[in-house]
Design a protein around this motif. Structure first.
Motif, PDB file in Angstrom:
ATOM      1  N   GLY A  88      19.301 -50.717  24.641  1.00  0.00           N
ATOM      2  CA  GLY A  88      18.476 -49.883  25.510  1.00  0.00           C
ATOM      3  C   GLY A  88      17.148 -49.449  24.941  1.00  0.00           C
ATOM      4  O   GLY A  88      16.427 -48.691  25.594  1.00  0.00           O
ATOM      5  N   ALA A  89      16.776 -49.911  23.737  1.00  0.00           N
ATOM      6  CA  ALA A  89      15.499 -49.497  23.153  1.00  0.00           C
ATOM      7  C   ALA A  89      14.331 -50.089  23.942  1.00  0.00           C
ATOM      8  O   ALA A  89      14.351 -51.271  24.288  1.00  0.00           O
ATOM      9  CB  ALA A  89      15.424 -49.937  21.696  1.00  0.00           C
ATOM     10  N   ASN A  90      13.302 -49.267  24.232  1.00  0.00           N
ATOM     11  CA  ASN A  90      12.122 -49.787  24.922  1.00  0.00           C
ATOM     12  C   ASN A  90      11.104 -50.291  23.902  1.00  0.00           C
ATOM     13  O   ASN A  90      11.312 -50.193  22.693  1.00  0.00           O
ATOM     14  CB  ASN A  90      11.514 -48.729  25.847  1.00  0.00           C
ATOM     15  N   LEU A  91       9.993 -50.842  24.388  1.00  0.00           N
ATOM     16  CA  LEU A  91       9.024 -51.465  23.494  1.00  0.00           C
ATOM     17  C   LEU A  91       8.416 -50.469  22.510  1.00  0.00           C
ATOM     18  O   LEU A  91       8.213 -50.790  21.341  1.00  0.00           O
ATOM     19  CB  LEU A  91       7.917 -52.128  24.322  1.00  0.00           C
ATOM     20  N   THR A  92       8.132 -49.272  22.991  1.00  0.00           N
ATOM     21  CA  THR A  92       7.559 -48.274  22.081  1.00  0.00           C
ATOM     22  C   THR A  92       8.551 -47.901  20.986  1.00  0.00           C
ATOM     23  O   THR A  92       8.172 -47.766  19.807  1.00  0.00           O
ATOM     24  CB  THR A  92       7.150 -47.020  22.865  1.00  0.00           C
ATOM     25  N   ARG A 112       0.925 -53.763  22.496  1.00  0.00           N
ATOM     26  CA  ARG A 112      -0.128 -54.548  23.155  1.00  0.00           C
ATOM     27  C   ARG A 112       0.253 -56.030  23.164  1.00  0.00           C
ATOM     28  O   ARG A 112       0.095 -56.709  24.183  1.00  0.00           O
ATOM     29  CB  ARG A 112      -1.461 -54.343  22.442  1.00  0.00           C
ATOM     30  N   ALA A 113       0.789 -56.528  22.052  1.00  0.00           N
ATOM     31  CA  ALA A 113       1.217 -57.929  21.994  1.00  0.00           C
ATOM     32  C   ALA A 113       2.383 -58.168  22.946  1.00  0.00           C
ATOM     33  O   ALA A 113       2.441 -59.197  23.638  1.00  0.00           O
ATOM     34  CB  ALA A 113       1.617 -58.301  20.566  1.00  0.00           C
ATOM     35  N   ALA A 114       3.313 -57.219  23.007  1.00  0.00           N
ATOM     36  CA  ALA A 114       4.493 -57.380  23.861  1.00  0.00           C
ATOM     37  C   ALA A 114       4.121 -57.360  25.338  1.00  0.00           C
ATOM     38  O   ALA A 114       4.692 -58.104  26.140  1.00  0.00           O
ATOM     39  CB  ALA A 114       5.499 -56.281  23.555  1.00  0.00           C
ATOM     40  N   MET A 115       3.163 -56.523  25.714  1.00  0.00           N
ATOM     41  CA  MET A 115       2.760 -56.434  27.115  1.00  0.00           C
ATOM     42  C   MET A 115       2.116 -57.710  27.617  1.00  0.00           C
ATOM     43  O   MET A 115       2.087 -57.969  28.811  1.00  0.00           O
ATOM     44  CB  MET A 115       1.804 -55.250  27.303  1.00  0.00           C
ATOM     45  N   SER A 116       1.593 -58.512  26.712  1.00  0.00           N
ATOM     46  CA  SER A 116       0.941 -59.760  27.123  1.00  0.00           C
ATOM     47  C   SER A 116       1.878 -60.969  27.003  1.00  0.00           C
ATOM     48  O   SER A 116       1.452 -62.091  27.231  1.00  0.00           O
ATOM     49  CB  SER A 116      -0.308 -60.004  26.270  1.00  0.00           C
ATOM     50  N   ASP A 117       3.140 -60.716  26.646  1.00  0.00           N
ATOM     51  CA  ASP A 117       4.099 -61.815  26.470  1.00  0.00           C
ATOM     52  C   ASP A 117       5.287 -61.611  27.407  1.00  0.00           C
ATOM     53  O   ASP A 117       6.075 -60.671  27.209  1.00  0.00           O
ATOM     54  CB  ASP A 117       4.581 -61.858  25.015  1.00  0.00           C
ATOM     55  N   PRO A 118       5.476 -62.466  28.425  1.00  0.00           N
ATOM     56  CA  PRO A 118       6.592 -62.295  29.379  1.00  0.00           C
ATOM     57  C   PRO A 118       7.959 -62.319  28.712  1.00  0.00           C
ATOM     58  O   PRO A 118       8.911 -61.742  29.228  1.00  0.00           O
ATOM     59  CB  PRO A 118       6.422 -63.490  30.331  1.00  0.00           C
ATOM     60  N   ILE A 123      14.047 -59.190  24.789  1.00  0.00           N
ATOM     61  CA  ILE A 123      14.455 -58.752  23.455  1.00  0.00           C
ATOM     62  C   ILE A 123      15.860 -58.152  23.523  1.00  0.00           C
ATOM     63  O   ILE A 123      16.123 -57.258  24.323  1.00  0.00           O
ATOM     64  CB  ILE A 123      13.466 -57.728  22.875  1.00  0.00           C
ATOM     65  N   GLN A 124      16.755 -58.672  22.698  1.00  0.00           N
ATOM     66  CA  GLN A 124      18.143 -58.231  22.713  1.00  0.00           C
ATOM     67  C   GLN A 124      18.413 -57.258  21.568  1.00  0.00           C
ATOM     68  O   GLN A 124      17.762 -57.308  20.528  1.00  0.00           O
ATOM     69  CB  GLN A 124      19.077 -59.436  22.577  1.00  0.00           C
ATOM     70  N   PRO A 125      19.400 -56.377  21.764  1.00  0.00           N
ATOM     71  CA  PRO A 125      19.802 -55.541  20.632  1.00  0.00           C
ATOM     72  C   PRO A 125      20.391 -56.420  19.541  1.00  0.00           C
ATOM     73  O   PRO A 125      20.984 -57.462  19.821  1.00  0.00           O
ATOM     74  CB  PRO A 125      20.868 -54.621  21.248  1.00  0.00           C
ATOM     75  N   LEU A 140       6.855 -60.177  17.035  1.00  0.00           N
ATOM     76  CA  LEU A 140       7.346 -60.372  18.401  1.00  0.00           C
ATOM     77  C   LEU A 140       8.029 -61.730  18.555  1.00  0.00           C
ATOM     78  O   LEU A 140       9.046 -61.852  19.248  1.00  0.00           O
ATOM     79  CB  LEU A 140       6.195 -60.244  19.393  1.00  0.00           C
ATOM     80  N   SER A 141       7.497 -62.746  17.901  1.00  0.00           N
ATOM     81  CA  SER A 141       8.085 -64.084  18.024  1.00  0.00           C
ATOM     82  C   SER A 141       9.505 -64.123  17.471  1.00  0.00           C
ATOM     83  O   SER A 141      10.354 -64.877  17.965  1.00  0.00           O
ATOM     84  CB  SER A 141       7.215 -65.120  17.304  1.00  0.00           C
TER      85      SER A 141
END
Length: 382
Positions: A88-92, A112-118, A123-125, A140-141
């Protein structure tokens, strides 16, 4: 008494007489002067508004140009660090974990990088092997590749013995450690009272983070807690009835070849129970024998064990594995139908019927398929 206007001068008489009076030259039309003045005022205001808006836009553009980019590292980083991403963790929150672990230079660069990557939504726990001082995109990759989630993945249907072995391997424990922990005091692991101290069926299939887990006991306790949460969400109830749902779901999970068949397999089990027919399920017998096979011989069906549903009517005494949500829901809500038999003739071809004669034809076809694919024939009938 003489009527006077507001100036105190005598009223000049009828309006036609006023028209005949000589009107001295007053220069340009005063109304024209007022209209011209108003137009000039409006033009001045509009010009001022346009200049103000233009100035604001220019200022905003220039100010935006001056905002520095968020701090970010370059490259794929060095060294090793593990990051545990909770459910349940969000990007922030993930960005904060990365920053605290020394992986990224700023939360803003990561988000910022995550918002531009569908792919960021996938992302899994899990327990991720990262590096220190990574660029936000490099971090992110790693997070968007499910293969990197680490942790311990428990697939649907695994038996407790298989899960114990997986725990030992993942935690680097001596073989048999998790099984010994389970035997030591299973009730202390948080099992519901109706489980009777039996772990089978209550080690819920899921992905578990092991970044902060140092013992088999802690991981087993987490799995049991997850099972109780998931079963409560599925509303299986409590007591003996709830335990029977878990037992039935474990049979559905073991017998069905595809999720689309779960409800039908559950219906066959329910119909047989209602008629007092033996279930004749290979999965229960194989559980007692500690094996996994598609073939059950006539000799096997005479083996004395409470899990031999060829000999003993009703459900087996315990679950034969650890079912997932789909199997639980199928056990609770079987597909409507009159089926009493089923057999998977070949992969992707499971046939259901309420006719014993048709079942015999299907079984004969199953045996022919097994012979053609270098497997000894067995009954395969349910």
């Amino acid at each position: 008494m003489t009527d006077q206007d507001s100036t105190g001068e005598p009223y000049p008489g009828p309006i036609d007489a006023l028209a005949e009076r000589a009107i001295p030259d007053q220069g340009p039309d005063p109304y024209h002067r007022r209209r011209t003045g108003l137009a000039c005022a409006i033009t001045t205001v509009l010009l001022a508004v346009m200049l103000t808006i233009g100035g604001l836009l220019l200022r905003g553009w220039w100010t935006g140009r001056q905002v520095p980019a968020p701090a970010d590292y370059a490259g794929s980083g060095t060294g090793a660090v593990r990051v545990d991403v909770p459910q349940g963790a969000n990007l922030t929150q993930i960005g904060r974990l990365l920053l605290d672990g020394g992986v990224v230079a700023s939360v803003q660069a990561f988000t910022r990088a995550a918002m531009s990557d569908p792919k960021a939504v996938s992302i899994q726990p899990g327990d991720y092997a990262m590096h220190r001082r990574m660029s936000a995109r490099s971090a992110l990759s790693i997070l968007t590749d499910p293969a990197n989630a680490g942790g311990l993945v428990i697939p649907e249907g695994l038996r407790a013995a298989q899960i114990f072995a997986a725990i030992d391997t993942r935690l680097g424990l001596r073989p048999g450690s998790a099984a010994a922990e389970a035997r030591r005091d299973p009730a202390s692991l948080g099992l519901p009272p109706y489980a009777g101290g039996r772990l089978e069926g209550f080690l819920f299939p899921a992905r578990y983070s092991v970044a902060k887990v140092t013992s088999a006991e802690a991981l087993l306790r987490t799995m049991v807690a997850q099972a109780r949460t998931e079963y409560a969400a599925d509303a299986i109830g409590t007591g003996t009835a709830a335990y029977q749902v878990v037992v039935m779901a474990s049979l559905v999970q073991a017998e069905a070849q595809a999720p689309a068949d779960f409800g039908k397999v559950a219906r066959v089990i329910r119909n047989r129970l209602d008629r007092g027919m033996p279930l004749q399920l290979d999965s229960a017998l194989n559980y007692a024998l500690g094996r996994t096979t598609l073939d059950t011989t006539h000799e096997d069906t005479r083996i004395e064990t409470p899990y031999n549903t060829y000999l003993h009517p009703g459900l087996p005494p315990t679950p034969v594995g650890n079912p997932g949500h789909a199997a639980i829901r199928a056990a609770l809500h079987p597909t409507p139908g009159k089926w009493l038999y089923f057999v998977t003739v070949k992969p992707g071809d499971t046939r259901f019927t309420d006719s014993y004669r048709e079942q015999q034809r299907n079984v004969a076809e199953f045996n022919r398929y097994q012979q053609q694919h270098s497997s000894s024939p067995g009954s395969g009938a349910h």
